[in-house]
Scaffold this motif. Sequence first.
Motif, PDB file in Angstrom:
ATOM      1  N   THR A  28       0.852  -1.176   0.000  1.00 56.58           N
ATOM      2  CA  THR A  28       0.000   0.000   0.000  1.00 56.58           C
ATOM      3  C   THR A  28       0.892   1.231   0.000  1.00 56.58           C
ATOM      4  O   THR A  28       2.067   1.157   0.327  1.00 56.58           O
ATOM      5  CB  THR A  28      -0.897   0.035   1.253  1.00 56.58           C
ATOM      6  OG1 THR A  28      -0.062   0.151   2.398  1.00 56.58           O
ATOM      7  CG2 THR A  28      -1.765  -1.195   1.342  1.00 56.58           C
ATOM      8  N   PHE A  29       0.335   2.338  -0.357  1.00 59.06           N
ATOM      9  CA  PHE A  29       1.116   3.566  -0.379  1.00 59.06           C
ATOM     10  C   PHE A  29       0.484   4.606   0.526  1.00 59.06           C
ATOM     11  O   PHE A  29       0.404   5.773   0.205  1.00 59.06           O
ATOM     12  CB  PHE A  29       1.272   4.076  -1.819  1.00 59.06           C
ATOM     13  CG  PHE A  29       2.204   3.223  -2.598  1.00 59.06           C
ATOM     14  CD1 PHE A  29       1.739   2.169  -3.351  1.00 59.06           C
ATOM     15  CD2 PHE A  29       3.565   3.430  -2.532  1.00 59.06           C
ATOM     16  CE1 PHE A  29       2.607   1.351  -4.045  1.00 59.06           C
ATOM     17  CE2 PHE A  29       4.442   2.627  -3.218  1.00 59.06           C
ATOM     18  CZ  PHE A  29       3.964   1.574  -3.985  1.00 59.06           C
ATOM     19  N   SER A  30       0.018   4.153   1.686  1.00 56.90           N
ATOM     20  CA  SER A  30      -0.534   5.100   2.651  1.00 56.90           C
ATOM     21  C   SER A  30       0.593   5.930   3.224  1.00 56.90           C
ATOM     22  O   SER A  30       1.743   5.530   3.230  1.00 56.90           O
ATOM     23  CB  SER A  30      -1.251   4.341   3.764  1.00 56.90           C
ATOM     24  OG  SER A  30      -0.320   3.553   4.478  1.00 56.90           O
ATOM     25  N   ASP A  41       0.400  -3.985   4.387  1.00 57.00           N
ATOM     26  CA  ASP A  41      -0.463  -4.409   5.479  1.00 57.00           C
ATOM     27  C   ASP A  41       0.205  -5.472   6.336  1.00 57.00           C
ATOM     28  O   ASP A  41      -0.179  -5.690   7.473  1.00 57.00           O
ATOM     29  CB  ASP A  41      -1.779  -4.964   4.932  1.00 57.00           C
ATOM     30  CG  ASP A  41      -2.617  -3.865   4.278  1.00 57.00           C
ATOM     31  OD1 ASP A  41      -2.500  -2.703   4.703  1.00 57.00           O
ATOM     32  OD2 ASP A  41      -3.370  -4.180   3.348  1.00 57.00           O
ATOM     33  N   ILE A  42       1.156  -6.158   5.760  1.00 56.65           N
ATOM     34  CA  ILE A  42       1.987  -7.117   6.485  1.00 56.65           C
ATOM     35  C   ILE A  42       3.416  -6.646   6.270  1.00 56.65           C
ATOM     36  O   ILE A  42       3.844  -6.453   5.140  1.00 56.65           O
ATOM     37  CB  ILE A  42       1.819  -8.545   5.933  1.00 56.65           C
ATOM     38  CG1 ILE A  42       0.401  -9.016   6.188  1.00 56.65           C
ATOM     39  CG2 ILE A  42       2.832  -9.482   6.569  1.00 56.65           C
ATOM     40  CD1 ILE A  42       0.097 -10.354   5.566  1.00 56.65           C
ATOM     41  N   ARG A  43       4.106  -6.424   7.349  1.00 52.36           N
ATOM     42  CA  ARG A  43       5.480  -5.925   7.231  1.00 52.36           C
ATOM     43  C   ARG A  43       6.442  -7.018   7.674  1.00 52.36           C
ATOM     44  O   ARG A  43       6.369  -7.512   8.795  1.00 52.36           O
ATOM     45  CB  ARG A  43       5.659  -4.650   8.037  1.00 52.36           C
ATOM     46  CG  ARG A  43       4.761  -3.548   7.508  1.00 52.36           C
ATOM     47  CD  ARG A  43       4.921  -2.266   8.245  1.00 52.36           C
ATOM     48  NE  ARG A  43       3.861  -1.342   7.826  1.00 52.36           N
ATOM     49  CZ  ARG A  43       3.590  -0.228   8.437  1.00 52.36           C
ATOM     50  NH1 ARG A  43       4.287   0.144   9.499  1.00 52.36           N
ATOM     51  NH2 ARG A  43       2.617   0.538   8.009  1.00 52.36           N
ATOM     52  N   ARG A  44       7.352  -7.334   6.786  1.00 55.63           N
ATOM     53  CA  ARG A  44       8.330  -8.402   6.994  1.00 55.63           C
ATOM     54  C   ARG A  44       9.719  -7.840   6.735  1.00 55.63           C
ATOM     55  O   ARG A  44       9.931  -7.148   5.747  1.00 55.63           O
ATOM     56  CB  ARG A  44       8.029  -9.533   6.000  1.00 55.63           C
ATOM     57  CG  ARG A  44       9.025 -10.642   5.987  1.00 55.63           C
ATOM     58  CD  ARG A  44       8.638 -11.616   4.888  1.00 55.63           C
ATOM     59  NE  ARG A  44       9.532 -12.747   4.823  1.00 55.63           N
ATOM     60  CZ  ARG A  44       9.521 -13.632   3.857  1.00 55.63           C
ATOM     61  NH1 ARG A  44       8.647 -13.513   2.860  1.00 55.63           N
ATOM     62  NH2 ARG A  44      10.363 -14.630   3.859  1.00 55.63           N
ATOM     63  N   ILE A  45      10.635  -8.153   7.618  1.00 53.93           N
ATOM     64  CA  ILE A  45      12.019  -7.705   7.449  1.00 53.93           C
ATOM     65  C   ILE A  45      12.916  -8.929   7.338  1.00 53.93           C
ATOM     66  O   ILE A  45      12.746  -9.888   8.075  1.00 53.93           O
ATOM     67  CB  ILE A  45      12.471  -6.754   8.594  1.00 53.93           C
ATOM     68  CG1 ILE A  45      13.821  -6.116   8.289  1.00 53.93           C
ATOM     69  CG2 ILE A  45      12.487  -7.465   9.935  1.00 53.93           C
ATOM     70  CD1 ILE A  45      13.772  -4.987   7.325  1.00 53.93           C
ATOM     71  N   GLU A  63      -1.626  -5.736   9.848  1.00 55.89           N
ATOM     72  CA  GLU A  63      -2.851  -4.943   9.840  1.00 55.89           C
ATOM     73  C   GLU A  63      -2.923  -3.927  10.979  1.00 55.89           C
ATOM     74  O   GLU A  63      -3.866  -3.905  11.764  1.00 55.89           O
ATOM     75  CB  GLU A  63      -4.058  -5.866   9.854  1.00 55.89           C
ATOM     76  CG  GLU A  63      -4.149  -6.702   8.598  1.00 55.89           C
ATOM     77  CD  GLU A  63      -5.338  -7.646   8.591  1.00 55.89           C
ATOM     78  OE1 GLU A  63      -6.070  -7.701   9.595  1.00 55.89           O
ATOM     79  OE2 GLU A  63      -5.519  -8.322   7.581  1.00 55.89           O
ATOM     80  N   GLY A  64      -1.927  -3.089  11.075  1.00 54.24           N
ATOM     81  CA  GLY A  64      -1.959  -1.995  12.029  1.00 54.24           C
ATOM     82  C   GLY A  64      -1.390  -2.293  13.397  1.00 54.24           C
ATOM     83  O   GLY A  64      -1.400  -1.411  14.256  1.00 54.24           O
ATOM     84  N   ILE A  94      12.629   0.643  11.196  1.00 55.51           N
ATOM     85  CA  ILE A  94      12.344  -0.688  10.640  1.00 55.51           C
ATOM     86  C   ILE A  94      11.328  -0.559   9.508  1.00 55.51           C
ATOM     87  O   ILE A  94      11.465  -1.202   8.458  1.00 55.51           O
ATOM     88  CB  ILE A  94      11.857  -1.655  11.739  1.00 55.51           C
ATOM     89  CG1 ILE A  94      12.917  -1.782  12.847  1.00 55.51           C
ATOM     90  CG2 ILE A  94      11.544  -3.031  11.138  1.00 55.51           C
ATOM     91  CD1 ILE A  94      12.415  -2.480  14.106  1.00 55.51           C
ATOM     92  N   ASP A  95      10.324   0.297   9.690  1.00 59.42           N
ATOM     93  CA  ASP A  95       9.319   0.513   8.640  1.00 59.42           C
ATOM     94  C   ASP A  95       9.939   1.114   7.381  1.00 59.42           C
ATOM     95  O   ASP A  95       9.591   0.716   6.261  1.00 59.42           O
ATOM     96  CB  ASP A  95       8.206   1.440   9.141  1.00 59.42           C
ATOM     97  CG  ASP A  95       7.273   0.772  10.136  1.00 59.42           C
ATOM     98  OD1 ASP A  95       7.218  -0.471  10.190  1.00 59.42           O
ATOM     99  OD2 ASP A  95       6.586   1.512  10.867  1.00 59.42           O
ATOM    100  N   ILE A  96      10.839   2.067   7.541  1.00 62.20           N
ATOM    101  CA  ILE A  96      11.506   2.670   6.381  1.00 62.20           C
ATOM    102  C   ILE A  96      12.320   1.616   5.638  1.00 62.20           C
ATOM    103  O   ILE A  96      12.271   1.534   4.405  1.00 62.20           O
ATOM    104  CB  ILE A  96      12.393   3.855   6.811  1.00 62.20           C
ATOM    105  CG1 ILE A  96      11.536   4.995   7.357  1.00 62.20           C
ATOM    106  CG2 ILE A  96      13.265   4.342   5.649  1.00 62.20           C
ATOM    107  CD1 ILE A  96      12.310   6.035   8.158  1.00 62.20           C
TER     108      ILE A  96
END
Length: 189
Positions: A28-30, A41-45, A63-64, A94-96
């Motif tokens: 997504t590009f929110s 919506d699912i973040r994986r590192i 999901e948030g 981590i999100d970046i």
Amino acid sequence: MNNIGSSSISRRALLGAFAATAVSAAPTFSNAAGLLRGAGDIRRIRMYSGRTGERIDTIYWIEGEYIAEAVREVSLFMRDWRNGQAVAMDTRTIDIMTAAHNLLEVNEPYMLLSGYRSPQTNAMLRSNSSGVARNSLHMRGQAADLHLDSRSVNQIARAALACRAGGVGRYSGSGFVHMDCGDVRSWGS
């Protein structure tokens, strides 16, 4: 943090099975709170450390909601490898990292060169290099230095800059990109 009980292993297995089908979804590009774009919506590192030989591949957000155990695992992985000290890594960093990785559309894990740095390690590195900041965000758990074999420093930096969420430094001579959750800025070549 090193003791993982059977309940967390089964949870991890469940998350892994879920990820196998869901991670391939388009990001997504929110721009929630102006923080990042493209993390999904699912973040994986996924990372490995050439210093310790360790690897990590974990879903840390669904999901948030951040998964506290997974964030602790990432923080431990990103510890100061010279002395073993760890701090809670800022989830914005981590999100970046995750968003940039998704934008690069690679399966290759990042090679982590530096995550958290203790003040002692930062002082030692600073005494040997003019490129180490006195008040480095690495000392707050807010920065990472990363490399990908399959992408150039400029490609990685452009993906991180597209997030418009923090600092991005190009270190082409050393083959890595610095990402942090500080003020939006860029430097290097």
